[in-house]
Motif scaffolding. Structure first.
Motif, PDB file in Angstrom:
ATOM      1  N   SER A 132     -39.289  30.065 -40.975  1.00  0.00           N
ATOM      2  CA  SER A 132     -39.737  28.800 -41.567  1.00  0.00           C
ATOM      3  C   SER A 132     -39.146  28.549 -42.949  1.00  0.00           C
ATOM      4  CB  SER A 132     -41.264  28.769 -41.656  1.00  0.00           C
ATOM      5  OG  SER A 132     -41.737  29.782 -42.535  1.00  0.00           O
ATOM      6  N   LYS A 133     -38.505  29.554 -43.540  1.00  0.00           N
ATOM      7  CA  LYS A 133     -37.951  29.410 -44.884  1.00  0.00           C
ATOM      8  C   LYS A 133     -36.447  29.144 -44.876  1.00  0.00           C
ATOM      9  CE  LYS A 133     -42.049  30.660 -46.270  1.00  0.00           C
ATOM     10  NZ  LYS A 133     -43.020  29.627 -46.694  1.00  0.00           N
ATOM     11  N   MET A 134     -35.787  29.374 -43.743  1.00  0.00           N
ATOM     12  CA  MET A 134     -34.327  29.262 -43.695  1.00  0.00           C
ATOM     13  C   MET A 134     -33.842  27.861 -44.042  1.00  0.00           C
ATOM     14  SD  MET A 134     -33.574  31.600 -40.319  1.00  0.00           S
ATOM     15  CE  MET A 134     -31.795  31.330 -40.304  1.00  0.00           C
ATOM     16  N   GLU A 135     -34.607  26.836 -43.649  1.00  0.00           N
ATOM     17  CA  GLU A 135     -34.190  25.458 -43.898  1.00  0.00           C
ATOM     18  C   GLU A 135     -34.099  25.151 -45.393  1.00  0.00           C
ATOM     19  OE1 GLU A 135     -37.325  22.386 -43.120  1.00  0.00           O
ATOM     20  OE2 GLU A 135     -38.410  24.115 -42.309  1.00  0.00           O
ATOM     21  N   TYR A 136     -34.909  25.853 -46.205  1.00  0.00           N
ATOM     22  CA  TYR A 136     -34.865  25.600 -47.648  1.00  0.00           C
ATOM     23  C   TYR A 136     -33.529  26.026 -48.246  1.00  0.00           C
ATOM     24  CZ  TYR A 136     -39.882  24.812 -47.227  1.00  0.00           C
ATOM     25  OH  TYR A 136     -41.117  24.314 -46.862  1.00  0.00           O
ATOM     26  N   PHE A 137     -32.963  27.111 -47.715  1.00  0.00           N
ATOM     27  CA  PHE A 137     -31.647  27.546 -48.193  1.00  0.00           C
ATOM     28  C   PHE A 137     -30.602  26.476 -47.878  1.00  0.00           C
ATOM     29  CE2 PHE A 137     -33.993  31.437 -48.118  1.00  0.00           C
ATOM     30  CZ  PHE A 137     -33.398  32.266 -49.057  1.00  0.00           C
ATOM     31  N   THR A 138     -30.642  25.963 -46.662  1.00  0.00           N
ATOM     32  CA  THR A 138     -29.694  24.916 -46.280  1.00  0.00           C
ATOM     33  C   THR A 138     -29.854  23.688 -47.166  1.00  0.00           C
ATOM     34  OG1 THR A 138     -29.738  25.679 -43.964  1.00  0.00           O
ATOM     35  CG2 THR A 138     -28.914  23.457 -44.384  1.00  0.00           C
TER      36      THR A 138
ATOM     37  N   GLY B   7     -35.138  35.664 -33.301  1.00  0.00           N
ATOM     38  CA  GLY B   7     -35.413  34.915 -32.086  1.00  0.00           C
ATOM     39  C   GLY B   7     -34.556  33.667 -32.008  1.00  0.00           C
ATOM     40  N   LYS B   8     -34.742  32.911 -30.923  1.00  0.00           N
ATOM     41  CA  LYS B   8     -33.904  31.741 -30.690  1.00  0.00           C
ATOM     42  C   LYS B   8     -34.101  30.666 -31.754  1.00  0.00           C
ATOM     43  CE  LYS B   8     -36.547  28.554 -27.772  1.00  0.00           C
ATOM     44  NZ  LYS B   8     -36.266  27.401 -28.642  1.00  0.00           N
ATOM     45  N   GLU B   9     -35.322  30.595 -32.334  1.00  0.00           N
ATOM     46  CA  GLU B   9     -35.574  29.582 -33.357  1.00  0.00           C
ATOM     47  C   GLU B   9     -34.649  29.781 -34.560  1.00  0.00           C
ATOM     48  OE1 GLU B   9     -37.868  31.464 -31.934  1.00  0.00           O
ATOM     49  OE2 GLU B   9     -39.074  30.050 -30.773  1.00  0.00           O
ATOM     50  N   GLN B  10     -34.344  31.035 -34.875  1.00  0.00           N
ATOM     51  CA  GLN B  10     -33.450  31.281 -36.002  1.00  0.00           C
ATOM     52  C   GLN B  10     -32.025  30.850 -35.672  1.00  0.00           C
ATOM     53  OE1 GLN B  10     -33.808  35.146 -37.832  1.00  0.00           O
ATOM     54  NE2 GLN B  10     -35.752  34.539 -38.750  1.00  0.00           N
ATOM     55  N   ILE B  11     -31.624  30.986 -34.423  1.00  0.00           N
ATOM     56  CA  ILE B  11     -30.296  30.495 -34.049  1.00  0.00           C
ATOM     57  C   ILE B  11     -30.257  28.969 -34.156  1.00  0.00           C
ATOM     58  CG2 ILE B  11     -28.555  30.367 -32.225  1.00  0.00           C
ATOM     59  CD1 ILE B  11     -29.378  33.093 -31.289  1.00  0.00           C
ATOM     60  N   ASP B  12     -31.348  28.310 -33.795  1.00  0.00           N
ATOM     61  CA  ASP B  12     -31.424  26.860 -33.994  1.00  0.00           C
ATOM     62  C   ASP B  12     -31.250  26.518 -35.471  1.00  0.00           C
ATOM     63  OD1 ASP B  12     -31.851  26.448 -31.276  1.00  0.00           O
ATOM     64  OD2 ASP B  12     -34.039  26.445 -31.473  1.00  0.00           O
ATOM     65  N   ASN B  13     -31.862  27.318 -36.351  1.00  0.00           N
ATOM     66  CA  ASN B  13     -31.690  27.112 -37.797  1.00  0.00           C
ATOM     67  C   ASN B  13     -30.240  27.338 -38.214  1.00  0.00           C
ATOM     68  OD1 ASN B  13     -34.377  26.486 -38.244  1.00  0.00           O
ATOM     69  ND2 ASN B  13     -34.962  28.565 -38.817  1.00  0.00           N
ATOM     70  N   ILE B  14     -29.596  28.320 -37.605  1.00  0.00           N
ATOM     71  CA  ILE B  14     -28.186  28.589 -37.915  1.00  0.00           C
ATOM     72  C   ILE B  14     -27.319  27.408 -37.502  1.00  0.00           C
ATOM     73  CG2 ILE B  14     -26.192  30.023 -37.322  1.00  0.00           C
ATOM     74  CD1 ILE B  14     -28.133  32.416 -37.205  1.00  0.00           C
ATOM     75  N   PHE B  15     -27.616  26.802 -36.360  1.00  0.00           N
ATOM     76  CA  PHE B  15     -26.865  25.620 -35.954  1.00  0.00           C
ATOM     77  C   PHE B  15     -27.015  24.498 -36.979  1.00  0.00           C
ATOM     78  CE2 PHE B  15     -26.733  27.262 -31.484  1.00  0.00           C
ATOM     79  CZ  PHE B  15     -25.360  27.109 -31.298  1.00  0.00           C
ATOM     80  N   ARG B  16     -28.220  24.321 -37.514  1.00  0.00           N
ATOM     81  CA  ARG B  16     -28.417  23.292 -38.535  1.00  0.00           C
ATOM     82  C   ARG B  16     -27.639  23.643 -39.806  1.00  0.00           C
ATOM     83  NH1 ARG B  16     -33.435  22.741 -35.746  1.00  0.00           N
ATOM     84  NH2 ARG B  16     -34.434  24.499 -36.781  1.00  0.00           N
ATOM     85  N   PHE B  17     -27.591  24.935 -40.134  1.00  0.00           N
ATOM     86  CA  PHE B  17     -26.798  25.381 -41.279  1.00  0.00           C
ATOM     87  C   PHE B  17     -25.317  25.079 -41.049  1.00  0.00           C
ATOM     88  CE2 PHE B  17     -24.389  28.503 -43.691  1.00  0.00           C
ATOM     89  CZ  PHE B  17     -25.031  28.527 -44.917  1.00  0.00           C
ATOM     90  N   LEU B  18     -24.841  25.366 -39.844  1.00  0.00           N
ATOM     91  CA  LEU B  18     -23.434  25.112 -39.528  1.00  0.00           C
ATOM     92  C   LEU B  18     -23.111  23.631 -39.592  1.00  0.00           C
ATOM     93  CD1 LEU B  18     -22.833  27.580 -36.536  1.00  0.00           C
ATOM     94  CD2 LEU B  18     -22.308  27.926 -38.949  1.00  0.00           C
ATOM     95  N   ASP B  19     -24.050  22.785 -39.193  1.00  0.00           N
ATOM     96  CA  ASP B  19     -23.827  21.337 -39.267  1.00  0.00           C
ATOM     97  C   ASP B  19     -23.499  20.895 -40.685  1.00  0.00           C
ATOM     98  OD1 ASP B  19     -24.252  20.918 -36.571  1.00  0.00           O
ATOM     99  OD2 ASP B  19     -26.373  20.364 -36.794  1.00  0.00           O
ATOM    100  N   VAL B  20     -24.076  21.595 -41.658  1.00  0.00           N
ATOM    101  CA  VAL B  20     -23.869  21.232 -43.056  1.00  0.00           C
ATOM    102  C   VAL B  20     -22.666  21.947 -43.666  1.00  0.00           C
ATOM    103  CG1 VAL B  20     -24.916  21.257 -45.379  1.00  0.00           C
ATOM    104  CG2 VAL B  20     -26.331  20.760 -43.365  1.00  0.00           C
TER     105      VAL B  20
END
Length: 283
Positions: free
Chosen positions: A56-62, A82-95
């Motif tokens: 839940s904190k990964m999005e703040y870094f992005t 878990g898979k939710e963190q990979i979803d967060n990584i995809f959002r990071f990659l988008d940026v």
């Protein structure tokens, strides 16, 4: 100075993930910028540990890094919960992922034919999607089998080195063709001709060739060696080194550290004493 975002856990004990990546990248002249996926008192191979999941904190870094307008020369992903963190990584990659950014995906899911506790079918599906974005993928043998469908049990029953190596090379070529990425399969243990010996090695595969390197194996498996290996490869890419040369450097570095660690009879979960050999990585 080149900057690499390192997206993986921080384990206080065990010398793996961020505590392995940061010193290796630093000594290779690269700024490591950590994005922790979890904070652990010790890596999961210990009999007891506490884990604070940071999904839940990964999005703040992005969001905060985007506000700063930062850019990365490389992105290195490792352990996720878990898979939710990979979803967060995809959002990071988008940026932050562009054509000028090198993406290394270490698809951490298991080892020695066993999956890790966080493994699920959904995680595997998302990891298969993530590796298609990568420039380089560094699965161990177990993870290569998971990503390609190669039978790990069948692989272990090959009686000669040639059949074993051919099966892994074909799986690596399959992974390369699906993703378009370079592939380094780590932790090969081909069957020896002499039963008194054991071997370990790595295999590099790109669109036009493959290269394997095999050396004697002491039978010890230490925490964090895969993380150290991948970090040396990432550092080499940031220095513009040929991938085969970086692979050889990583192998020499790890072999020296493992030999010293074995002499001291260090428990495998404690990781290798690599710190005094970091000088080997200086350019």
């Amino acid at each position: 100075m080149k900057k690499v975002a390192v997206i993986q856990d921080m384990s206080s004990y065990g010398k793996c993930s961020l505590t392995a990546a940061i010193p290796v990248l630093s000594v290779m002249g690269v700024q490591a910028v950590p994005l922790p996926t979890a904070i652990l008192t010790a890596q999961t191979g210990y009999s007891s540990f506490y884990c604070e999941d940071l999904t839940s904190k990964m999005e703040y870094f992005t969001e905060e890094w985007n506000k700063l307008g930062v850019a990365f020369d490389g992105i290195h992903t490792g352990f996720v919960t878990g898979k939710e963190q990979i979803d967060n990584i995809f959002r990071f990659l988008d940026v932050f992922h562009s054509n000028e950014t090198t993406l290394l995906v270490d698809p951490v899911m298991g080892d020695h034919g066993e999956v890790y506790k966080m493994f699920t079918g959904e995680l595997l599906d998302r990891m298969r999607a993530l590796v298609t974005c990568a420039d380089l993928i560094t699965p161990n043998v177990t993870e290569c089998c998971l990503l390609t469908g190669l039978s790990y049990d069948k692989l272990q029953h090959y009686q000669n080195k040639t059949d074993y190596m051919q099966a892994l090379e074909e799986a690596g070529q399959q992974l390369q063709q699906i993703t378009g990425a370079n592939v380094i399969i780590t932790g090969l243990n081909p069957p020896p001709a002499d039963t008194t010996k054991r071997y370990v090695g790595n295999m590099y595969i790109n669109a036009t060739r493959s290269f394997s390197s095999i050396r004697d194996y002491n039978g010890q498996s230490y925490s964090g060696t895969g993380d150290l290996f991948a970090s040396v490869i990432m550092g080499g890419m940031m220095r513009g080194q040929d991938l085969v040369e970086s692979m050889k450097l990583a192998e020499a570095f790890l072999a020296t550290a493992i030999e010293a660690t074995a002499k001291e009879q260090i428990p495998s979960e404690a990781g290798v004493h690599f710190e005094k050999f970091l000088r080997m990585l200086l350019s």
